[in-house]
Design a protein around this motif. Structure first.
Motif, mmCIF file in Angstrom:
data_model
loop_
_atom_site.group_PDB
_atom_site.id
_atom_site.type_symbol
_atom_site.label_atom_id
_atom_site.label_comp_id
_atom_site.label_asym_id
_atom_site.label_seq_id
_atom_site.Cartn_x
_atom_site.Cartn_y
_atom_site.Cartn_z
ATOM 1 N N ALA A 254 0.806 -1.218 0.000
ATOM 2 C CA ALA A 254 0.000 0.000 0.000
ATOM 3 C C ALA A 254 0.845 1.277 0.000
ATOM 4 C CB ALA A 254 -0.977 -0.011 1.173
ATOM 5 N N PRO A 255 1.890 1.394 0.834
ATOM 6 C CA PRO A 255 2.675 2.642 0.805
ATOM 7 C C PRO A 255 3.296 2.917 -0.567
ATOM 8 C CG PRO A 255 3.158 1.388 2.792
ATOM 9 C CD PRO A 255 2.335 0.495 1.921
ATOM 10 N N LEU A 256 3.809 1.874 -1.238
ATOM 11 C CA LEU A 256 4.398 2.057 -2.567
ATOM 12 C C LEU A 256 3.342 2.460 -3.583
ATOM 13 C CD1 LEU A 256 6.863 -0.974 -2.848
ATOM 14 C CD2 LEU A 256 7.462 1.442 -2.780
ATOM 15 N N VAL A 257 2.195 1.795 -3.517
ATOM 16 C CA VAL A 257 1.119 2.062 -4.468
ATOM 17 C C VAL A 257 0.570 3.478 -4.287
ATOM 18 C CG1 VAL A 257 -1.272 1.457 -4.997
ATOM 19 C CG2 VAL A 257 0.451 -0.337 -4.824
ATOM 20 N N LEU A 258 0.408 3.905 -3.046
ATOM 21 C CA LEU A 258 -0.145 5.234 -2.792
ATOM 22 C C LEU A 258 0.825 6.332 -3.229
ATOM 23 C CD1 LEU A 258 -1.850 4.713 0.694
ATOM 24 C CD2 LEU A 258 -2.876 4.603 -1.582
ATOM 25 N N ARG A 259 2.134 6.039 -3.160
ATOM 26 C CA ARG A 259 3.116 7.041 -3.580
ATOM 27 C C ARG A 259 3.067 7.312 -5.085
ATOM 28 N NH1 ARG A 259 6.744 5.024 0.521
ATOM 29 N NH2 ARG A 259 7.851 3.666 -0.955
ATOM 30 N N SER A 260 2.517 6.371 -5.830
ATOM 31 C CA SER A 260 2.421 6.582 -7.274
ATOM 32 C C SER A 260 1.380 7.636 -7.609
ATOM 33 C CB SER A 260 2.087 5.265 -7.985
ATOM 34 O OG SER A 260 0.780 4.834 -7.670
ATOM 35 N N GLY A 261 0.477 7.936 -6.643
ATOM 36 C CA GLY A 261 -0.493 9.010 -6.815
ATOM 37 C C GLY A 261 -1.753 8.578 -7.535
ATOM 38 N N GLY A 262 -2.820 9.342 -7.295
ATOM 39 C CA GLY A 262 -4.067 9.115 -7.997
ATOM 40 C C GLY A 262 -4.997 8.113 -7.359
ATOM 41 N N VAL A 263 -4.556 7.440 -6.291
ATOM 42 C CA VAL A 263 -5.392 6.444 -5.632
ATOM 43 C C VAL A 263 -5.309 6.631 -4.117
ATOM 44 C CG1 VAL A 263 -5.198 4.734 -7.483
ATOM 45 C CG2 VAL A 263 -3.534 4.724 -5.611
ATOM 46 N N ARG A 264 -6.284 6.062 -3.421
ATOM 47 C CA ARG A 264 -6.297 6.070 -1.963
ATOM 48 C C ARG A 264 -6.724 4.689 -1.468
ATOM 49 N NH1 ARG A 264 -11.816 7.074 -0.268
ATOM 50 N NH2 ARG A 264 -13.088 7.654 -2.089
ATOM 51 N N ALA A 265 -6.339 4.376 -0.248
ATOM 52 C CA ALA A 265 -6.684 3.087 0.348
ATOM 53 C C ALA A 265 -8.000 3.205 1.110
ATOM 54 C CB ALA A 265 -5.574 2.631 1.286
ATOM 55 N N VAL A 266 -8.815 2.176 1.025
ATOM 56 C CA VAL A 266 -10.076 2.116 1.769
ATOM 57 C C VAL A 266 -10.189 0.733 2.403
ATOM 58 C CG1 VAL A 266 -11.268 3.813 0.335
ATOM 59 C CG2 VAL A 266 -11.367 1.409 -0.293
ATOM 60 N N ALA A 267 -10.869 0.681 3.534
ATOM 61 C CA ALA A 267 -11.005 -0.582 4.261
ATOM 62 C C ALA A 267 -12.033 -1.491 3.582
ATOM 63 C CB ALA A 267 -11.419 -0.306 5.704
ATOM 64 N N LEU A 268 -11.854 -2.777 3.765
ATOM 65 C CA LEU A 268 -12.785 -3.759 3.223
ATOM 66 C C LEU A 268 -13.978 -3.938 4.163
ATOM 67 C CD1 LEU A 268 -10.199 -6.460 2.097
ATOM 68 C CD2 LEU A 268 -11.537 -4.975 0.605
ATOM 69 N N PRO A 269 -15.148 -4.311 3.651
ATOM 70 C CA PRO A 269 -16.323 -4.505 4.499
ATOM 71 C C PRO A 269 -16.387 -5.902 5.112
ATOM 72 C CG PRO A 269 -16.946 -4.769 2.218
ATOM 73 C CD PRO A 269 -15.474 -4.403 2.220
ATOM 74 N N PHE A 270 -15.288 -6.654 5.010
ATOM 75 C CA PHE A 270 -15.244 -7.991 5.600
ATOM 76 C C PHE A 270 -13.820 -8.237 6.084
ATOM 77 C CE2 PHE A 270 -14.242 -8.368 1.125
ATOM 78 C CZ PHE A 270 -13.148 -9.208 1.080
ATOM 79 N N GLU A 271 -13.660 -9.224 6.951
ATOM 80 C CA GLU A 271 -12.333 -9.544 7.471
ATOM 81 C C GLU A 271 -11.667 -10.526 6.523
ATOM 82 O OE1 GLU A 271 -10.161 -11.223 11.542
ATOM 83 O OE2 GLU A 271 -12.306 -10.754 11.539
ATOM 84 N N ALA A 272 -10.709 -10.027 5.768
ATOM 85 C CA ALA A 272 -10.058 -10.867 4.770
ATOM 86 C C ALA A 272 -9.118 -11.863 5.440
ATOM 87 C CB ALA A 272 -9.271 -10.000 3.790
ATOM 88 N N THR A 273 -9.074 -13.066 4.896
ATOM 89 C CA THR A 273 -8.153 -14.087 5.402
ATOM 90 C C THR A 273 -6.714 -13.615 5.197
ATOM 91 O OG1 THR A 273 -9.712 -15.839 4.811
ATOM 92 C CG2 THR A 273 -7.431 -16.487 5.204
ATOM 93 N N PRO A 274 -5.900 -13.611 6.244
ATOM 94 C CA PRO A 274 -4.515 -13.132 6.093
ATOM 95 C C PRO A 274 -3.733 -13.976 5.089
ATOM 96 C CG PRO A 274 -5.120 -13.333 8.413
ATOM 97 C CD PRO A 274 -6.206 -14.001 7.629
ATOM 98 N N LEU A 275 -2.777 -13.347 4.447
ATOM 99 C CA LEU A 275 -1.864 -14.036 3.546
ATOM 100 C C LEU A 275 -0.731 -14.658 4.361
ATOM 101 C CD1 LEU A 275 -1.367 -11.425 0.699
ATOM 102 C CD2 LEU A 275 -2.182 -13.755 0.366
ATOM 103 N N VAL A 276 -0.378 -15.885 4.055
ATOM 104 C CA VAL A 276 0.810 -16.509 4.622
ATOM 105 C C VAL A 276 1.756 -16.778 3.456
ATOM 106 C CG1 VAL A 276 1.760 -18.394 5.988
ATOM 107 C CG2 VAL A 276 -0.581 -17.584 6.426
ATOM 108 N N ASN A 277 2.738 -15.906 3.299
ATOM 109 C CA ASN A 277 3.665 -16.017 2.178
ATOM 110 C C ASN A 277 4.768 -17.012 2.513
ATOM 111 O OD1 ASN A 277 2.720 -13.786 0.297
ATOM 112 N ND2 ASN A 277 2.938 -12.658 2.223
ATOM 113 N N ALA A 278 5.118 -17.843 1.529
ATOM 114 C CA ALA A 278 6.072 -18.917 1.778
ATOM 115 C C ALA A 278 7.042 -19.062 0.604
ATOM 116 C CB ALA A 278 5.340 -20.233 2.015
ATOM 117 N N LEU A 279 8.190 -19.658 0.913
ATOM 118 C CA LEU A 279 9.148 -20.075 -0.115
ATOM 119 C C LEU A 279 8.958 -21.566 -0.339
ATOM 120 C CD1 LEU A 279 11.723 -19.544 -1.895
ATOM 121 C CD2 LEU A 279 13.045 -20.253 0.125
ATOM 122 N N TRP A 280 8.752 -21.966 -1.593
ATOM 123 C CA TRP A 280 8.548 -23.362 -1.957
ATOM 124 C C TRP A 280 9.714 -23.817 -2.831
ATOM 125 C CZ3 TRP A 280 3.669 -25.508 -0.471
ATOM 126 C CH2 TRP A 280 2.757 -24.572 0.052
#
Length: 313
Positions: A254-280
């Motif tokens: 989000a910080p990188l995307v917002l720095r590009s300009g023209g967009v803003r972040a908004v909260a979701l209306p549901f609790e999104a399942t967290p991402l678990v990033n892994a190396l395979w």
């Protein structure tokens, strides 16, 4: 005494010649690439044709085309050649400070600008001769991961896409939505109506390549109207700015995307399942001391990324 297996009678150099011929589709260009004379490579092509009982290269007018068999061999040849290279590069002892090994990793631009960046910085401090090659995956690569990972060192991708392969969990992340700055239809929090009525910019829409948050949107009964599908997270704001579209982005981006300009972040209306990033990785790499060192580097980088996410960096 039984005949030796066909494999024992083959010259590994033929594999190198085959790879060049399949890539260049020309005896002349393949010979130049390998720094060989044209007659020498022609001789190799003759041996390959005899082995496969197939022309490999078929003349069409003034050019050559790959035969149907040759087209099927392209993927196998490059993978096998890379595996052979790794076999002969293996060492009984290995010192990171003296190594010039290149580690190749599949992933998305999200993975590269988060953990990839940190891994490269750690490696530069501890093993200056080691190099990383970060390659963008795509749905075809993800679907064939068990084979693709034989010839590369790993893939950074969240849980939910791969199974039956060794992995190491790296860091957790959450989801947020982005809309255009000028989008007055959406407030600080998306509503279900917003999700249902707005066009979407989606990433990786296929059977094996998708985002968990997008799947949750569908599970909530919303069938998004998809305006754009793009296989890049960092490019999303360029497709959303100045429109009434919605996109989903990982919170760490989000910080990188917002720095590009023209967009803003908004909260979701549901609790999104967290991402678990892994190396395979492929099991064949598990006992490789160099690969073990690389995995430890990724685990350390994962802790750094996780700490940065918790501090909103």
């Amino acid at each position: 005494m039984p005949d030796a297996s066909p494999l024992s009678r083959l010259d590994l150099n033929l594999l190198v010649s085959l790879d060049a011929l399949l890539t260049e589709r020309s005896v002349t260009r393949a010979a130049e690439r390998l720094h060989l004379s044209q007659p020498a490579l022609s001789a190799s092509l003759s041996r390959l044709r005899l082995h496969f009982n197939d022309p490999i290269l078929a003349r069409r007018g003034n050019a050559y085309e790959l035969t149907p068999l040759a087209l099927r061999l392209i993927e196998h040849t490059s993978t096998t050649l890379e595996s052979a290279r790794r076999v002969f590069e293996s060492q009984a002892t290995w010192a990171p400070t003296e190594s010039v090994r290149e580690f190749s990793i599949y992933g998305s631009d999200y993975g590269f600008v988060t953990i990839g960046k940190v891994v490269s910085e750690l490696a530069a401090e501890r093993a200056p001769g080691v190099r990383f090659r970060f390659m963008l995956h795509n749905p075809t690569i993800v679907e064939d991961a068990s084979n693709r990972l034989r010839a590369v060192d790993g893939m950074v991708i969240p849980h939910g896409h791969l199974t039956d392969l060794p992995f190491a969990d790296l860091w957790h992340d959450s989801w947020t939505a982005i809309v255009a700055d000028a989008n007055e239809q959406v407030g600080d929090v998306l509503t279900m109506t917003d999700m249902d009525s707005s066009p979407w910019v989606m990433t990786f829409q296929s059977r094996s390549a998708y985002t968990s948050a997008a799947r949750q949107v569908q599970q909530l009964g919303v069938e998004p109207t998809i305006a754009v599908v793009v296989e890049s997270f960092l490019s999303m704001p360029h497709f959303i700015a100045g429109t009434n579209r919605i996109g989903l982005i990982q919170s760490a981006l989000a910080p990188l995307v917002l720095r590009s300009g023209g967009v803003r972040a908004v909260a979701l209306p549901f609790e999104a399942t967290p991402l678990v990033n892994a190396l395979w990785w492929h099991p064949a790499h598990s006992s490789d001391p160099e690969h073990t060192w690389m995995r430890a580097l990724f685990l350390e980088a994962g802790r750094i990324v996780e700490q940065g996410a918790h501090h909103g960096e």
